[in-house]
Design an enzyme around this catalytic site. Sequence first.
Site, PDB file in Angstrom:
ATOM      1  CG  ASP A   8      -6.752  -1.458  -2.228  1.00  0.00           C
ATOM      2  OD1 ASP A   8      -6.002  -1.335  -3.217  1.00  0.00           O
ATOM      3  OD2 ASP A   8      -6.604  -0.818  -1.165  1.00  0.00           O
ATOM      4  CE  LYS A  71      -1.590  -0.777  -7.639  1.00  0.00           C
ATOM      5  NZ  LYS A  71      -2.289  -0.271  -6.454  1.00  0.00           N
ATOM      6  CD  GLU A 172      -5.130   2.073  -6.455  1.00  0.00           C
ATOM      7  OE1 GLU A 172      -4.440   3.080  -6.193  1.00  0.00           O
ATOM      8  OE2 GLU A 172      -4.632   0.981  -6.758  1.00  0.00           O
ATOM      9  CG  ASP A 195      -3.979   6.257  -2.091  1.00  0.00           C
ATOM     10  OD1 ASP A 195      -3.283   5.908  -1.121  1.00  0.00           O
ATOM     11  OD2 ASP A 195      -4.519   5.449  -2.864  1.00  0.00           O
TER      12      ASP A 195
END
Lengths: 644, 100
Positions: A8, A71, A172, A195
């Site tokens: 992850d 990211k 994800e 999330d």
Amino acid sequence: MARVIGIDLGTTNSCVAIMDGDQAKVIENSEGDRTTPSIVAYSKDEDRSMVGQSAKRQAVSNPENTLYAIKRLIGRKYDDSVVKKDIDKVPFEIKKAKNGDAWVVANGKETAPPAISAEVLRKMKETAESYLGETVNEAVITVPAYFNDSQRQATKDAGKIAGLEVKRIINEPTAAALAYGLDKKRGDRKIAVYDLGGGTFDVSIIEIADVDGENQFEVLATNGDTFLGGEDFDLRIMDHLLDEFKKQTGMDVAKDTQALQRLKEAAEKAKIELSNQAQTDINLPYLTADSSGPKHLNLTLTRAKLESLVEDLIVQTIEPCKTALKDAGLGVGDVNDVILVGGQTRMPKVQDEVKSFFGVDARKDVNPDEAVAIGAAIQGGVLSGDVKDVLLLDVTPLSLGIETLGAVTTKLIEKNTTIPTKAEQIFSTAEDNQTAVTIHVLQGERERAQDNKSLGRFDLTDIPAKPRGLPQIEVAFDIDANGIINVSAKDKETGKEQKIVIQASSGLSDEEIDQMISDAESNAEEDQKYRELVDIKNQGDQLIHATEKSLEELGEKVTAEERSNVEAAIGELKEALKGDDKDTIETKVKSLSEASVGIAQKAFEEAQAAANTESKSDDSQSTDENVVDAEYEEVDNDKEKDKN
Amino acid sequence: MDSFELGVKVDTSTKEGVETFIEGQTATFKLFQSVLDKFLIETINPENMKYDPELHEVISMQDSDDTESGYIIEVIQKGYRLKNRLLRPARVIVSSDDKS
């Protein structure tokens, strides 16, 4: 089959998991943590990089070379609105690369985001390797469901630079659902994955279908906010603390970095505590000082106050939930389960809001920080053949099509189509005697071609001259399981065909990637050497410390000769420790251990004698077991000394 | 723990009480230190040493005339480690390189 690990790769933290038998297991890194900060730092004076906790620890001293939240940049253009927003927020420099991509500058060197993310991935790879005791070459890496092709490809490149063959990029929320899915009872169900991580918020609607006893996962829709996460919650608390401190003392510490750092930590700690307690005390003694003396921060924060500070942030997450549900064509009542992912979802208020929106209790039986990595490991298990009976279906995040007459977009594959998928459509010419057509591949939802993202273009030539509308040109889109798009155009009459593979859109050429791979490898060697040097230095420091302590404790019991020998050896080792020569230090460490054998022995005897008297005097209070315990520990001590 | 509990019970309203308490605290501290030693837990107190991100967390940077840049000026909070495993990093103020 080779082992495939699951990673992850998060905006703020990353996590690695493997399949251990039929269970996924999260691996602790060398510092003993189950997640690693996605932070990479380059030190100013030495040419080496730090990843994770150590990079985080030195951030204050080296902000311009400490890279985080990469990211948000990976696979994006410099002119992208997300990049623009990020530039104002981070202390490091973001530059426009020749190809228009957003690159970062560290130690004066322009670097592509995949090369930075690769450092994090390499650390995760090493973490898995040191646990498994074998080399790991293959991985499944997760990305947000909204990542487009260039972001996915850039993430793949990062894996390649880190020495990992990325077997699959998965979404994800899909991974999180997998983490929950295996232990589930059979049957079709729809799941919302909420999330809320450190830096980003995503919500996805997933369908798990029971097909002949096999679980099929499909992402129906996804939405979110790239700039909303747990850190924003921390900032709210911090601002509150700053205000309160100003009220209490009249002092503004907003410019005092040391005070701010302590406030930031206190804010995060208070937030975490308030997930389990109704109130918490925040005590920061000696936060700052003025002419009248030191000032302390001392206040109580209640859960209710925290909730009022961050309420609007939580409310902000509900709108994307509505949109995602609408895109999935569902109403709130259609969702069977809600899964919580990301540390911030531990906050009771967040759980309440989610519950009141979806009308179901959220599931939180998988650690929200680890669910995604666990899901990735399960997918890795599927790919290596360790896990059966799970079939994974992903979808295209955006529609795909080509530009047609009048510069409009004609969609061939609608968004949220399950991949792998194929689509074909016949097109023709727009003019009489037209002998060539340009196939312009577009991604996006807009009507006008120029508003969508251009993925590539190619020409099909030598079409026989005919009146317009007569030639038949078959355009085919083929998306494989990794989201790689093949587009071909074929003139049905002549059989002439042209095609394009769309995947190099990460903005990096193969040569550049190879260069980065070799850079990363040479860095790894330097890092290894440095690590060894640090280890031997630490060993030297410890030995000096222990020996000096023994000398002091033994006092007269050490002969003058022993003492002078040992002291000379200590002196030499201290001198060697000032330099960076590993071999010299090693030799000196050896000679000191040899010189101090005698006194180490004496010190040990002393310690044992002391332990015996101590345990005797303790007898009245302690049980016999304790005595045995103490002796056992001393034996251990002895072994340690022998090693040194 | 026992010693701490006993310490709390000491009556600190008198001068003698306070002295006893301090004495007891000092002894307890030593006892605790020996427990740490026994379990090979080492204190990290890197005063005047070179900054090492593996062991130290920078709280702030400061100019210093006495300390070379990249070295530690002050230890705000000591760290601890068990053999090679870091239990808690030492929090430090590091000398910055711009000499003004």
